[in-house]
Scaffold this active site. Structure first.
Site, short mmCIF file in Angstrom:
data_model
loop_
_atom_site.label_atom_id
_atom_site.label_comp_id
_atom_site.label_asym_id
_atom_site.label_seq_id
_atom_site.Cartn_x
_atom_site.Cartn_y
_atom_site.Cartn_z
CB SER A 144 -0.87 0.00 1.27
OG SER A 144 -1.51 1.25 1.45
CE1 TYR A 157 -4.39 -2.01 5.11
CE2 TYR A 157 -3.18 0.01 4.63
CZ TYR A 157 -3.91 -1.08 4.20
OH TYR A 157 -4.14 -1.26 2.85
P1 NAD Z 1 -11.37 -6.38 0.34
O1 NAD Z 1 -11.89 -6.23 1.73
O2 NAD Z 1 -12.23 -6.04 -0.82
O3 NAD Z 1 -10.80 -7.84 0.10
C1 NAD Z 1 -10.04 -8.48 1.07
C2 NAD Z 1 -9.98 -9.95 0.74
O4 NAD Z 1 -9.26 -10.59 1.79
C3 NAD Z 1 -11.36 -10.61 0.69
O5 NAD Z 1 -11.36 -11.62 -0.30
C4 NAD Z 1 -11.50 -11.25 2.07
O6 NAD Z 1 -12.39 -12.35 2.11
C5 NAD Z 1 -10.06 -11.68 2.30
N1 NAD Z 1 -9.74 -11.91 3.70
C6 NAD Z 1 -10.02 -11.12 4.76
N2 NAD Z 1 -9.57 -11.71 5.89
C7 NAD Z 1 -9.01 -12.89 5.52
C8 NAD Z 1 -8.37 -13.93 6.24
N3 NAD Z 1 -8.21 -13.89 7.57
N4 NAD Z 1 -7.92 -15.00 5.53
C9 NAD Z 1 -8.08 -15.06 4.19
N5 NAD Z 1 -8.66 -14.09 3.46
C10 NAD Z 1 -9.12 -13.02 4.13
O7 NAD Z 1 -10.02 -5.49 0.35
P2 NAD Z 1 -9.18 -4.84 -0.84
O8 NAD Z 1 -9.38 -3.37 -0.78
O9 NAD Z 1 -9.40 -5.55 -2.14
O10 NAD Z 1 -7.71 -5.09 -0.30
C11 NAD Z 1 -6.87 -6.08 -0.82
C12 NAD Z 1 -5.43 -5.72 -0.45
O11 NAD Z 1 -5.06 -4.48 -1.04
C13 NAD Z 1 -5.19 -5.56 1.05
O12 NAD Z 1 -3.96 -6.12 1.41
C14 NAD Z 1 -5.17 -4.06 1.24
O13 NAD Z 1 -4.41 -3.69 2.36
C15 NAD Z 1 -4.52 -3.63 -0.06
N6 NAD Z 1 -4.79 -2.24 -0.42
C16 NAD Z 1 -6.06 -1.81 -0.64
C17 NAD Z 1 -6.26 -0.47 -1.00
C18 NAD Z 1 -7.62 0.08 -1.27
O14 NAD Z 1 -7.74 1.31 -1.44
N7 NAD Z 1 -8.66 -0.73 -1.37
C19 NAD Z 1 -5.17 0.39 -1.13
C20 NAD Z 1 -3.90 -0.10 -0.88
C21 NAD Z 1 -3.72 -1.42 -0.54
#
Ligand code: NAD
Length: 262
Positions: A144, A157
């Site tokens: 991130s 985080y």
């Molecule tokens: P999301 O909540 O849409 O998806 C998260 C996924 O992780 C889901 O499939 C969920 O079921 C799974 N998950 C949650 N807990 C779990 C566990 N204990 N074991 C296995 N799977 C689990 O989130 P997202 O926004 O798609 O985020 C995905 C990644 O991208 C994360 O690592 C997040 O930190 C990173 N990220 C997101 C953003 C953003 O703006 N959305 C920005 C930077 C980084």
């Protein structure tokens, strides 16, 4: 001419947390490149299976709770027996909790560190022997912008994502002479369920409608004023899997609408 789209036929990709959001976008991109894919995550898996049906890819699923090391062992045993190992590992699963440090619930700290950082260590250590034996592999950590800079209220985080960038660099150094690479991608805001929760929290805190809350969220951090898309992140992962990226090692690739240029 060297292409940016990898040929992944015969290779298997595990994308953690691929039942929704960014992980789903990435798994679709890898399937489109010919990879067999293993889904992981919680919730309804039907949208992911539907999205992947068009690709013709072989699709597996394992619902391991990655905050539990023994569940990660089960996931890898499944990958070995059903798919003969993992060639592309995308560490994507992640959670968030927002609170000031002195009010941060210790159990939320533990949960975030367990999933966002420690699980990345376990999947990496379990994936490497197979990749080293084949002298080919790709480890891509979805970190991130919070791996590089901080925001108020995101202690766990930010700490975990900074840790992921450190682990990425060590893994890259330890594989530097091999056909195995390890890199991180550092997205800015992407409109997924994880961010939608923060939009809703802001709407209720500041008495805004949802559109204004989204605009306010972007205006504060992301100069482009637009969300990064899951398709753009899928394309970045495809590039990192290609031969063109074979000398990208240990990098933290920001795709953030200008967030960290400020
Ligand atoms: P999301 O909540 O849409 O998806 C998260 C996924 O992780 C889901 O499939 C969920 O079921 C799974 N998950 C949650 N807990 C779990 C566990 N204990 N074991 C296995 N799977 C689990 O989130 P997202 O926004 O798609 O985020 C995905 C990644 O991208 C994360 O690592 C997040 O930190 C990173 N990220 C997101 C953003 C953003 O703006 N959305 C920005 C930077 C980084």
């Amino acid at each position: 001419m060297m292409g940016f789209t990898p040929a992944l036929q015969g290779k298997t990709a595990l994308v953690t947390g691929s039942t929704s959001g960014i992980g789903l976008g990435i798994v679709e991109a890898l399937a489109a490149c010919g990879a067999n894919v293993i889904l992981n995550g919680f919730g309804d898996t039907a949208p992911a299976f539907t999205a992947l049906a068009r690709s013709g890819a072989r699709v597996g699923f394992h619902g391991a709770d990655l905050s539990k090391p023994e569940a990660i062992l089960d996931l890898f045993a499944y990958a070995d027996s059903e798919f003969s190992g993992i060639d592309v590992l995308v560490n994507n699963a992640g959670i968030q909790h927002v609170a000031m440090v002195d009010e941060f619930p210790p159990d939320r700290w533990d949960a975030i560190l367990a999933l966002n950082l420690t699980a990345v260590f376990h999947t990496t250590r379990l994936a490497l022997p197979h990749m080293k034996a084949r002298n080919w592999g790709r480890i891509i950590n979805i970190a991130s912008v919070h791996g590089q800079v901080a925001s108020v209220g995101k202690a766990a985080y930010v700490a975990a994502k900074h840790g992921v960038l450190g682990l990425t660099k060590v893994t890259a150094l330890e594989t530097a002479r091999l056909g195995v690479t390890c890199n991180a991608i550092c997205p800015g805001w992407v409109l997924t369920p994880l961010v939608q929760e923060q939009v809703e929290a802001r709407a209720s805190r500041d008495q805004l409608d949802e559109t204004d809350a989204r605009d306010a969220l972007l205006a504060e951090k992301q100069p482009s004023g637009d969300f990064v898309t899951t398709e753009q992140l899928g394309a970045a992962v495809m590039f990192l899997c290609s031969d063109a990226a074979s000398q990208m090692r240990g990098s933290a690739w920001t795709i953030d609408g200008g967030w960290t240029s400020q």
